[in-house]
Enzyme design. Structure first.
Site, PDB file in Angstrom:
ATOM      1  N   SER A 124       0.825  -1.220   0.000  1.00 18.20           N
ATOM      2  CA  SER A 124       0.000   0.000   0.000  1.00 18.20           C
ATOM      3  C   SER A 124       0.855   1.264   0.000  1.00 18.20           C
ATOM      4  O   SER A 124       1.886   1.325   0.683  1.00 18.20           O
ATOM      5  CB  SER A 124      -0.877   0.050   1.263  1.00 18.20           C
ATOM      6  N   ILE A 163      -7.252   6.470   0.612  1.00 17.73           N
ATOM      7  CA  ILE A 163      -8.435   5.612   0.514  1.00 17.73           C
ATOM      8  C   ILE A 163      -9.121   5.802  -0.830  1.00 17.73           C
ATOM      9  O   ILE A 163      -9.334   6.942  -1.251  1.00 17.73           O
ATOM     10  CB  ILE A 163      -9.428   6.014   1.633  1.00 17.73           C
ATOM     11  N   TYR A 190     -10.314   4.033 -16.257  1.00 19.74           N
ATOM     12  CA  TYR A 190     -10.302   4.643 -14.919  1.00 19.74           C
ATOM     13  C   TYR A 190     -11.682   5.232 -14.586  1.00 19.74           C
ATOM     14  O   TYR A 190     -12.089   5.305 -13.431  1.00 19.74           O
ATOM     15  CB  TYR A 190      -9.197   5.694 -14.836  1.00 19.74           C
ATOM     16  N   LYS A 208     -11.701  11.322  -8.480  1.00 16.93           N
ATOM     17  CA  LYS A 208     -10.413  11.971  -8.162  1.00 16.93           C
ATOM     18  C   LYS A 208     -10.464  13.463  -8.497  1.00 16.93           C
ATOM     19  O   LYS A 208      -9.842  14.282  -7.816  1.00 16.93           O
ATOM     20  CB  LYS A 208      -9.257  11.301  -8.906  1.00 16.93           C
ATOM     21  N   ILE A 216       1.371   2.466  -9.402  1.00 14.32           N
ATOM     22  CA  ILE A 216       2.103   1.560  -8.510  1.00 14.32           C
ATOM     23  C   ILE A 216       1.248   0.305  -8.356  1.00 14.32           C
ATOM     24  O   ILE A 216       0.019   0.404  -8.185  1.00 14.32           O
ATOM     25  CB  ILE A 216       2.333   2.215  -7.123  1.00 14.32           C
ATOM     26  N   THR A 264      -0.618  -2.079  -6.613  1.00 14.16           N
ATOM     27  CA  THR A 264      -1.211  -2.269  -5.284  1.00 14.16           C
ATOM     28  C   THR A 264      -2.527  -3.034  -5.445  1.00 14.16           C
ATOM     29  O   THR A 264      -2.984  -3.259  -6.571  1.00 14.16           O
ATOM     30  CB  THR A 264      -1.529  -0.910  -4.614  1.00 14.16           C
TER      31      THR A 264
HETATM   32  P1  NAD Z   1      -4.447  -0.087  -1.498  1.00 13.29           P
HETATM   33  O1  NAD Z   1      -5.445  -1.089  -1.979  1.00 13.29           O
HETATM   34  O2  NAD Z   1      -3.241  -0.589  -0.839  1.00 13.29           O
HETATM   35  O3  NAD Z   1      -5.137   0.998  -0.557  1.00 13.29           O
HETATM   36  C1  NAD Z   1      -6.472   1.404  -0.724  1.00 13.29           C
HETATM   37  C2  NAD Z   1      -7.041   1.529   0.677  1.00 13.29           C
HETATM   38  O4  NAD Z   1      -8.371   2.047   0.621  1.00 13.29           O
HETATM   39  C3  NAD Z   1      -7.107   0.173   1.396  1.00 13.29           C
HETATM   40  O5  NAD Z   1      -6.373   0.213   2.592  1.00 13.29           O
HETATM   41  C4  NAD Z   1      -8.590   0.010   1.682  1.00 13.29           C
HETATM   42  O6  NAD Z   1      -8.837  -0.630   2.921  1.00 13.29           O
HETATM   43  C5  NAD Z   1      -9.025   1.466   1.719  1.00 13.29           C
HETATM   44  N1  NAD Z   1     -10.477   1.584   1.615  1.00 13.29           N
HETATM   45  C6  NAD Z   1     -11.293   1.150   0.621  1.00 13.29           C
HETATM   46  N2  NAD Z   1     -12.568   1.391   0.955  1.00 13.29           N
HETATM   47  C7  NAD Z   1     -12.560   1.995   2.167  1.00 13.29           C
HETATM   48  C8  NAD Z   1     -13.552   2.478   3.052  1.00 13.29           C
HETATM   49  N3  NAD Z   1     -14.862   2.416   2.752  1.00 13.29           N
HETATM   50  N4  NAD Z   1     -13.180   3.034   4.209  1.00 13.29           N
HETATM   51  C9  NAD Z   1     -11.872   3.121   4.562  1.00 13.29           C
HETATM   52  N5  NAD Z   1     -10.883   2.675   3.776  1.00 13.29           N
HETATM   53  C10 NAD Z   1     -11.226   2.121   2.592  1.00 13.29           C
HETATM   54  O7  NAD Z   1      -4.067   0.759  -2.820  1.00 13.29           O
HETATM   55  P2  NAD Z   1      -3.213   2.097  -3.030  1.00 13.29           P
HETATM   56  O8  NAD Z   1      -2.883   2.096  -4.466  1.00 13.29           O
HETATM   57  O9  NAD Z   1      -2.130   2.181  -2.018  1.00 13.29           O
HETATM   58  O10 NAD Z   1      -4.282   3.240  -2.774  1.00 13.29           O
HETATM   59  C11 NAD Z   1      -4.096   4.317  -1.874  1.00 13.29           C
HETATM   60  C12 NAD Z   1      -4.512   5.622  -2.533  1.00 13.29           C
HETATM   61  O11 NAD Z   1      -3.565   5.955  -3.534  1.00 13.29           O
HETATM   62  C13 NAD Z   1      -5.864   5.583  -3.222  1.00 13.29           C
HETATM   63  O12 NAD Z   1      -6.513   6.821  -3.026  1.00 13.29           O
HETATM   64  C14 NAD Z   1      -5.485   5.437  -4.674  1.00 13.29           C
HETATM   65  O13 NAD Z   1      -6.478   5.902  -5.553  1.00 13.29           O
HETATM   66  C15 NAD Z   1      -4.272   6.314  -4.697  1.00 13.29           C
HETATM   67  N6  NAD Z   1      -3.394   6.179  -5.872  1.00 13.29           N
HETATM   68  C16 NAD Z   1      -2.947   4.943  -6.244  1.00 13.29           C
HETATM   69  C17 NAD Z   1      -2.121   4.833  -7.354  1.00 13.29           C
HETATM   70  C18 NAD Z   1      -1.623   3.483  -7.814  1.00 13.29           C
HETATM   71  O14 NAD Z   1      -1.185   3.365  -8.966  1.00 13.29           O
HETATM   72  N7  NAD Z   1      -1.627   2.463  -6.953  1.00 13.29           N
HETATM   73  C19 NAD Z   1      -1.751   5.974  -8.079  1.00 13.29           C
HETATM   74  C20 NAD Z   1      -2.209   7.221  -7.659  1.00 13.29           C
HETATM   75  C21 NAD Z   1      -3.047   7.309  -6.555  1.00 13.29           C
END
Ligand code: NAD
Length: 260
Positions: free
Chosen positions: A19, A92, A157, A164, A193, A195
């Site tokens: 994460s 999240i 997306y 977003k 990334i 995840t």
């Molecule tokens: P991840 O799956 O590790 O984390 C997502 C988190 O959201 C999880 O811990 C999950 O429990 C939580 N979540 C989902 N529904 C929820 C709810 N109702 N209440 C509380 N928590 C909730 O994936 P990640 O990629 O680390 O995502 C973290 C953030 O980074 C997200 O906002 C994602 O959109 C953003 N992001 C990810 C990327 C990528 O490529 N992975 C790129 C840019 C932004």
């Protein structure tokens, strides 16, 4: 002494050691911060507890961001343990898998609203509850995670891109509301990334693969890269910065694909 010695705060969004929130947690801990963690449901609790304990977490609480009672309980507990927070990390997001494929045109009302509630409104709900619990003080830094799909169309997306965009606008509105009290609100727009959340997006593997060829730095982004940028946002070094969407994407957003 680390950049964040004596600072304490909450990190929402650790699901496992891939994460982005975990990369942030490790970096903030390295700089001396004291951390509180949350999880959603028993399955993730089993993953989050040992990770949080390895960083000497001061609290580990359930928090479904769609559940106002759980949010309020988290803030009450945080008030009891920390008194105030110097940072609040919101990492999240969620959308149903069927909304993350094909044409945006096919987005359902229920899928759209769910993506918006979890991925955009949750920031406002959490900040509001933290403020009501008197956790936000002069100097508190609030940080969320966004993606370039808010600004440009990224295939599949879909509703998440729209959510977003709403999240990024929320950052600006919250920054304006809280700025007079020297409470800052910013977002990191991370490159792709691998995840758990990303695995739900159709075509993500190919997008991730192509990314490093097109990005000016010719490499992928890691959760450590995002963690280090988060240290800046949670420290006094970014004291003059609020309402900002800061790209940590190896420069991908500044180039147009297909140049060479
Ligand atoms: P991840 O799956 O590790 O984390 C997502 C988190 O959201 C999880 O811990 C999950 O429990 C939580 N979540 C989902 N529904 C929820 C709810 N109702 N209440 C509380 N928590 C909730 O994936 P990640 O990629 O680390 O995502 C973290 C953030 O980074 C997200 O906002 C994602 O959109 C953003 N992001 C990810 C990327 C990528 O490529 N992975 C790129 C840019 C932004």
């Amino acid at each position: 002494m680390g950049l964040l010695s004596g600072k304490k705060g909450l990190i929402l969004g650790v699901a496992n050691d891939h994460s982005i929130a975990w990369g942030i947690a490790q970096a903030l801990h390295r700089e001396g911060a004291e951390l509180g963690f949350t999880y959603v449901g028993e399955m993730l609790e089993r993953r989050v507890r040992p990770l949080a304990a390895s960083l000497d977490a001061k609290l580990i609480e359930p928090c479904d961001a769609n559940n106002d009672a759980e949010i309020a309980a988290l803030m009450t507990k945080t008030r009891a343990v920390f008194g105030q927070v110097d940072f609040l990390i919101h990492a999240i997001a969620y959308a149903n898998k069927n909304e993350l494929q094909g044409a945006y045109l096919n987005t359902t009302r229920a899928g759209f609203l769910l993506a918006m509630e979890v991925s955009a409104y949750s920031l406002t709900a959490l900040v509001k509850a933290a403020d009501e619990a008197e956790l936000l003080v002069d100097g508190t830094s609030i940080l969320t995670l966004t993606y370039h799909g808010a600004q440009q169309v990224i295939p599949n997306y879909n509703a998440m891109g729209v959510a977003k965009a709403a999240l990024e606008a929320s950052v600006r509105y919250l920054a304006a509301d809280l700025g007079p009290r020297n409470i800052r609100v910013n977002a990191i727009s991370a490159g792709p990334i691998r995840t758990l959340a990303a695995s739900g997006i159709t075509g993500f593997r190919a997008l991730h693969k192509q990314f490093a060829d097109a990005a000016p730095l010719r490499r992928h982004i890691t959760i450590e890269d995002v963690g280090n940028a988060a240290v800046y946002f949670c420290s006094h070094l970014s004291g003059g910065v609020t309402g900002e969407i800061s790209y940590v994407d190896a420069g991908f957003n500044v180039v147009v694909a297909g140049g060479e």
